[in-house]
Write a protein that holds these residues in place. Structure first.
Motif, PDB file in Angstrom:
ATOM      1  N   GLU A  91      -0.396  -0.452 -12.369  1.00 50.04           N
ATOM      2  CA  GLU A  91       0.317  -1.264 -11.383  1.00 50.04           C
ATOM      3  C   GLU A  91      -0.186  -0.998  -9.966  1.00 50.04           C
ATOM      4  O   GLU A  91      -0.347  -1.916  -9.170  1.00 50.04           O
ATOM      5  CB  GLU A  91       1.811  -0.978 -11.466  1.00 50.04           C
ATOM      6  N   LYS A  92      -0.466   0.262  -9.658  1.00 43.77           N
ATOM      7  CA  LYS A  92      -0.899   0.623  -8.311  1.00 43.77           C
ATOM      8  C   LYS A  92      -2.394   0.854  -8.200  1.00 43.77           C
ATOM      9  O   LYS A  92      -2.940   0.943  -7.094  1.00 43.77           O
ATOM     10  CB  LYS A  92      -0.159   1.883  -7.847  1.00 43.77           C
TER      11      LYS A  92
ATOM     12  N   LEU B  93      -7.652  -3.616  -7.633  1.00 39.44           N
ATOM     13  CA  LEU B  93      -6.753  -4.525  -8.338  1.00 39.44           C
ATOM     14  C   LEU B  93      -7.058  -5.950  -7.894  1.00 39.44           C
ATOM     15  O   LEU B  93      -7.478  -6.176  -6.756  1.00 39.44           O
ATOM     16  CB  LEU B  93      -5.300  -4.179  -8.036  1.00 39.44           C
ATOM     17  N   SER B  94      -6.802  -6.906  -8.756  1.00 36.79           N
ATOM     18  CA  SER B  94      -7.078  -8.302  -8.433  1.00 36.79           C
ATOM     19  C   SER B  94      -5.788  -9.111  -8.443  1.00 36.79           C
ATOM     20  O   SER B  94      -4.908  -8.897  -9.287  1.00 36.79           O
ATOM     21  CB  SER B  94      -8.056  -8.896  -9.449  1.00 36.79           C
ATOM     22  N   ASN B  95      -5.698 -10.032  -7.468  1.00 35.70           N
ATOM     23  CA  ASN B  95      -4.558 -10.959  -7.450  1.00 35.70           C
ATOM     24  C   ASN B  95      -4.979 -12.348  -7.920  1.00 35.70           C
ATOM     25  O   ASN B  95      -4.272 -13.322  -7.697  1.00 35.70           O
ATOM     26  CB  ASN B  95      -3.950 -11.027  -6.051  1.00 35.70           C
TER      27      ASN B  95
ATOM     28  N   ALA C 166       0.841  -1.187   0.000  1.00 35.53           N
ATOM     29  CA  ALA C 166       0.000   0.000   0.000  1.00 35.53           C
ATOM     30  C   ALA C 166       0.880   1.241   0.000  1.00 35.53           C
ATOM     31  O   ALA C 166       1.842   1.341   0.733  1.00 35.53           O
ATOM     32  CB  ALA C 166      -0.903   0.005   1.222  1.00 35.53           C
ATOM     33  N   GLU C 167       0.575   2.163  -0.861  1.00 34.86           N
ATOM     34  CA  GLU C 167       1.339   3.402  -0.928  1.00 34.86           C
ATOM     35  C   GLU C 167       0.424   4.546  -0.601  1.00 34.86           C
ATOM     36  O   GLU C 167      -0.531   4.831  -1.299  1.00 34.86           O
ATOM     37  CB  GLU C 167       1.942   3.567  -2.324  1.00 34.86           C
ATOM     38  N   GLY C 168       0.690   5.218   0.509  1.00 29.94           N
ATOM     39  CA  GLY C 168      -0.168   6.309   0.938  1.00 29.94           C
ATOM     40  C   GLY C 168       0.434   7.648   0.581  1.00 29.94           C
ATOM     41  O   GLY C 168       1.511   7.750   0.008  1.00 29.94           O
TER      42      GLY C 168
END
Length: 553
Positions: A518-519, A497-499, A336-338
């Motif tokens: 990507e994010k 996003l799906s894994n 996670a990028e905040g």
């Protein structure tokens, strides 16, 4: 042979001087302090005169929080040898008085007489206290007797009153006499103390004891440095912004507090942005192995746990799932990028390990463990101002000051108070420890910019297609500028996003946003005139097998 005899004679002579000479008492003066984030180095000077031979030097005014292993002593003469050094918090001298002296004998005789009088006074005092207790007990017995008449009670009352007064006055007199005798005894004993004993008592709490050897008498100056605990400092910023077209006015401050037991008076301060004691061992890198299990191996483990006991089957299965969940949570960590929402004469010195701040003006820092605020320096930092909002998190617009090439301003990680347009906004944090070329400082949220999210019902819904299900989500981000001037604002939203390859996600509408596949970020940079409103539509479709359950959508 004569040479060895002369050497032995000189050795014995110096040994006699060692045992004959009295200690020299002096006090150190703190002249400069290097304050680390968790301790401090106290730099002291001390001057005194010594005779030839070996001398014992007792140096007072030393912090009891001293780290003994860090004591460093420098002397201004090459001919002086430091034989030993020791810190002690319980110093006492070995010198004894001359009991054959007639004056000392007379004082000793007086001490014995006074001590005898004090003993007699205590006996008499205890006896009178017991008499008062006995009188009180007999009064209760006699007054409660059935044979008592009025005349007897009157006589008893008069006797009790007179006797009680007599005894109480006697007690007061004895106590006063006892206090006077104690003071007299203290004066007599004090008169017997030698100068060395009195100095030793004065220097009893925290001293450095040195053994010095000098071939000649002379004046000596020592520099004594050591580390002490119970000292700290922390950086703090005050950031002022008059308007969004002006540079930031940044004042760097330090909050210093100390409880070393010594008041620092007129000392030169140096603040060091680092710790005095760190791990000085480089790590040893070892191989890194990862362990994976196939679905079949996980199933076998579940069966083994379940077969051990039917009574713990549910708990055991729960433990396996908990382990898998824990592994998944660890795999997700870091993904996670905040968004980071984030004067004294002065010199900055930087070496390979630390940055230090030298303050030219002498300071007084008392040993009271209270915060002492020091303003270090002030600088104007140019910044680009832009608003930022992330409606997926909250509906606030934050004003950001973006600083380019921030490394040249010697900023450190620290909290900061924000004052915008002469109004206190709150606190934020400066975080220069980053790899980006630009640092953002949050100056607070602006209520004059309204943001809301509106669901578009007719463009949203579910569809079932044979073995798949499609879910469409559509909404508008509505931003309005209620300010009197044009603003620039960055809007950042996100799509899922799906894994899992069986789950497909497609962005249907992004209103011209820059898309980060990507994010899963959508980013707009827009300008809004005064009173202007702008809608940004976002729509995406999630397609997945109908027997799947989607969480977090």
């Amino acid at each position: 042979m004569k040479r060895y005899s002369l050497f032995a004679f000189l050795f014995l002579l110096s040994a006699n001087l060692f045992f004959a000479q009295k200690p020299i008492y002096t006090k150190a003066k703190v002249t400069a302090v290097k304050v680390y984030r968790n301790s401090a180095e106290l730099q002291n000077t001390v001057s005194f005169s010594i005779p030839s031979g070996i001398s014992e030097i007792v140096i007072g005014n030393i912090s009891e929080e001293i780290n003994e292993k860090t004591i460093q002593i420098g002397v201004n003469s090459k001919n002086i040898s430091i034989l030993s050094s020791q810190f002690t918090s319980d110093y006492s001298t070995d010198f004894k008085m001359d009991t054959t002296n007639p004056q000392i004998k007379k004082v000793n005789d007086s001490i014995k007489i006074v001590e005898n009088l004090i003993s007699k006074n205590r006996i008499e005092l205890d006896a009178n206290k017991k008499a008062v207790e006995l009188l009180d007990k007999n009064q209760t017995v006699l007054v409660g007797s059935n044979s008592s008449n009025v005349a007897q009670l009157t006589q008893l009352t008069e006797f009790y009153t007179n006797k009680r007064i007599e005894l109480e006055n006697k007690l007061v007199s004895l106590k006063t006499k006892g206090d006077d005798l104690s003071k007299k005894l203290s004066r007599l004993k004090s008169s017997l103390k030698t100068k060395e004993q009195k100095e030793a008592e004065e220097f009893a709490d925290g001293v450095i004891v040195l053994k010095l050897m000098s071939p000649t008498a002379g004046n000596i100056k020592l520099n004594i440095n050591y580390l002490t605990d119970n000292v700290s400092w922390k950086p703090y910023y005050e950031i002022k912004a008059e308007k969004i077209s002006a540079p930031l006015d940044v004042t760097f401050k330090a909050i210093v507090k100390q409880n070393t037991g010594l008041d620092w008076k007129g000392v030169k301060l140096t603040l060091i942005n680092g710790n005095s004691s760190r791990n000085n061992y480089a790590p040893t890198v070892s191989p890194w192995f990862i362990y994976a299990r196939s679905p079949r191996e996980r199933e076998i483990q579940r069966e083994e746990i379940a077969s051990k006991s039917a009574a713990i089957r549910i708990r055991g299965m729960g433990s396996v799932h908990a382990e898998e969940d824990d592994v998944q949570s660890k795999e997700l960590e870091g993904r996670a990028e905040g968004v980071v929402v984030g004067y004294a004469g002065f010199n900055v010195n930087a070496n390979e390990l630390n940055t230090s701040y030298d303050i030219d003006i002498p300071y007084d820092i008392l040993s009271n463990n209270e915060d002492h605020l020091i303003s270090l320096y002030q600088q104007k930092i140019p910044a680009d101002y832009q608003y930022f909002t992330a409606p997926n998190y909250n509906r606030e617009a934050y004003l950001l000051a973006k600083i380019k090439d921030f490394n040249k301003y010697n900023l450190v990680s620290a909290p900061a108070s924000i004052i915008f347009e002469n109004m206190y906004i709150g606190e934020t944090r400066i975080s220069p420890d980053q790899t980006n070329n630009e640092m953002n400082i949050t100056l607070g949220n602006d209520p004059k910019i309204s943001i809301r999210r509106e669901e578009v019902q007719d463009k949203s819904g579910d569809k079932f297609l044979s073995s798949y299900r499609e879910k469409v989500i559509t909404y508008d981000l509505v931003i309005k500028n209620n300010k009197k001037e044009q603003i620039s604002i960055e809007v950042k939203d996100r799509f899922p996003l799906s894994n899992n390859e069986a789950v497909k996600i497609e962005v249907l509408d992004k209103s011209g946003a820059a898309k980060d596949d990507e994010k899963g970020f959508l980013t707009w940079n827009i300008k809004l005139s005064p009173s202007e409103t702008k809608k940004l539509r976002v729509s995406y479709k999630v397609r997945y097998p109908k027997d799947y359950t989607i969480n977090g959508l």
